[in-house]
Design an enzyme around this catalytic site. Sequence first.
Site: not given
Length: 452
Positions: A301, A359
């Site tokens: 992220y 992710e």
Amino acid sequence: MTLENKLEVVKSAFPPNFYWGTATASYQIEGAISQDGRSPSIWDVFSHTPGKIDNGDSGDIACDHYNRYKDDVAIMGKIGLNSYRFSISWSRILPAGTGEVNQAGLDFYSRLVDELLAAGIEPYATLFHWDLPQVLEDKGGWANRETAYHFAHYADIVSRHLGDRVKGWITINEPGVAAILGYLSGEHAPGLKSMNKAVRATHHLLLAHGLAMPLLRQNATRPEAECGITLSFNSVDPGNDNAGELTRIKDAWDNRLFLDPLIKGVYPPELYAVLNPHLPVEPDDMAIISAPLDFLGVNYYFRTLPVEWIDQPNMEFLNRHNDTAQHTAMGWEVYPEGLYNLLMRLHKDYQVPKLYITENGAAYEDKLEEEAGEAFVHDPERLDYLQQHFLATLKAIQQGAPVAGYFIWSLLDNFEWAYGYEKRFGIVYVDYPTQRRIIKDSGRWYSNFLRT
């Protein structure tokens, strides 16, 4: 900014057999916490503890996916996904953590898998995404070695039931978050603050993965089935000119604490002073942990810029905020180059045979709007974020990184752990009072991307 002029990166530039999907987690979307025999998980207990979750939120209802899964699979089909990563609730399968199987729980995931396959969407199942049955936490949780063997038993049951249909098996999602945020910082369930328990949990989570892998390989009868684990990573760069050694230690703590045992069979030497007083390693443990993977899941992220080691016993660092960069609603720096660097590092330094980005995504302040009687959510920041990270991934692939798929976090806005429902990561907006789903502009862009 229209959707059409954002299609600067095209699907055809990626390998033809690439998996394009989204990801979710059971406690974050399912709701139905007492339905069909499910027992409480540590997140049920933690979220109902006053002061632990923003706004006093919980996953009691979440996105009600347990009862609305067919509608959600239809949305996946509308977007054009060819894969979907979901997690399984241990408490639905084994309400006592071990022992008697709850058939109703197995049947739910069987129906979900069948629905996905009927829609042409490959199932990627994660066995543990942080929601440990509370009955096992009462016996010591991941700090107790027995939990690793209970996990292997659970993995055996689920894979025997779904092994003929599931394409990809992920043992554990982000064990570092489960161990460190759950047992050291106390930010996540079960909310403990003990280095001893955190290190023990670290080792037992790794051991659980290693014990489960041969069972998954045995039970996954689809010829193309594959088994791996998902780790969380961030890009660690020096926060100032004097932070070189500090950066190496933080990288070991954030990125290599689980990666090195899995791939190299050893814990990072930079962390020996912290780990050794607490590590419960027994003979053959490291061989079990480091058995070969079919793939490694990568969750990425942001990057961090350490400038000071503010609490050495508890491994806490002060990071510099990059004022010149874009940041998400989580306060995370948008740094797609970090994803490229990470993929190349895993390829060159660790020779991982296959990588999935399991992710990647961003939270922003999304607003539901009505235009000409139709609902819209305009999220240009998320759209830009995804496009930049798609390009970073493509660059890594073109330079040899064996990336085989990309799962956006997340399909739906959902219960974002300690943040409750304030942070929205979905490419599909969820209006929680009505459970109405609205595909955001980022989701519409993704659909155009997949069909172009």
